[in-house]
Design a protein around this motif. Structure first.
Motif, short mmCIF file in Angstrom:
data_model
loop_
_atom_site.label_atom_id
_atom_site.label_comp_id
_atom_site.label_asym_id
_atom_site.label_seq_id
_atom_site.Cartn_x
_atom_site.Cartn_y
_atom_site.Cartn_z
N ASN A 150 -1.02 -36.03 22.79
CA ASN A 150 -1.68 -36.64 21.68
C ASN A 150 -2.99 -36.06 21.80
N SER A 151 -3.87 -35.70 20.73
CA SER A 151 -4.91 -34.98 20.77
C SER A 151 -5.99 -36.28 20.63
N VAL A 152 -6.82 -36.11 21.67
CA VAL A 152 -7.99 -37.05 21.88
C VAL A 152 -9.37 -36.35 22.45
N ILE A 153 -10.24 -37.28 22.23
CA ILE A 153 -11.66 -36.69 22.84
C ILE A 153 -11.93 -37.79 23.54
N VAL A 154 -11.76 -37.71 24.64
CA VAL A 154 -12.20 -38.88 25.99
C VAL A 154 -12.65 -37.90 27.03
N ARG A 155 -13.50 -38.85 27.75
CA ARG A 155 -14.19 -38.28 29.29
C ARG A 155 -13.30 -38.44 30.20
N ALA A 156 -13.57 -37.73 31.23
CA ALA A 156 -12.97 -38.16 32.49
C ALA A 156 -13.95 -37.53 33.46
N MET A 157 -13.93 -38.03 34.88
CA MET A 157 -14.53 -37.64 36.19
C MET A 157 -13.42 -36.68 36.72
N VAL A 158 -13.54 -35.26 36.84
CA VAL A 158 -12.65 -34.52 37.56
C VAL A 158 -13.50 -33.88 38.86
N ARG A 159 -12.67 -34.19 39.91
CA ARG A 159 -13.13 -33.76 41.35
C ARG A 159 -12.09 -32.82 41.93
#
Length: 114
Positions: A13-22
């Motif tokens: 699904n197309s979304v625009i959300v933020r994530a913290m990536v390590r």
């Protein structure tokens, strides 16, 4: 480089959300998630991810989600999650769901507060 087409991949699904990536040995960096499914995601990156790398994400209210980089371009990376996720929890803004338990902030929305 064009991303490979996998006919068995779950619909995203197309979304625009933020994530913290390590990434391994790195600090957590906030990245934009472009699409999302229960089994994977497409995230933006700034050259810090590599094909085959294992990363740890915080997305929505989901913590310590492990994913493997399956494909990479100069600004996008496709991730496959180690376990299926709850899409509703992933779409929630980070921090939602935690309520203060003590102090004045815990009662800030109380209708009977003086």
């Amino acid at each position: 480089m064009q991303q490979p087409i996998d006919s068995t991949r779950e619909k995203r699904n197309s979304v625009i959300v933020r994530a913290m990536v390590r990434a391994p040995g790195g600090t957590a960096v906030e990245r934009r998630v472009r699409n999302l499914s229960r089994s994977g995601a497409c995230v933006e990156h700034a050259g810090d991810l590599r094909d085959g790398m294992t990363v740890v994400l915080q997305i929505g209210t989901i913590q310590d989600l492990r994913g493997q980089v399956m494909w990479i371009t100069d600004r996008l990376a496709g991730l496959s999650f180690a376990e299926a996720i709850d899409l509703e929890e992933a779409r929630k803004p980070r921090g939602v769901g935690v309520r203060p338990q003590a102090g004045w902030i815990a009662e800030i929305n109380d209708a009977y507060r003086r």
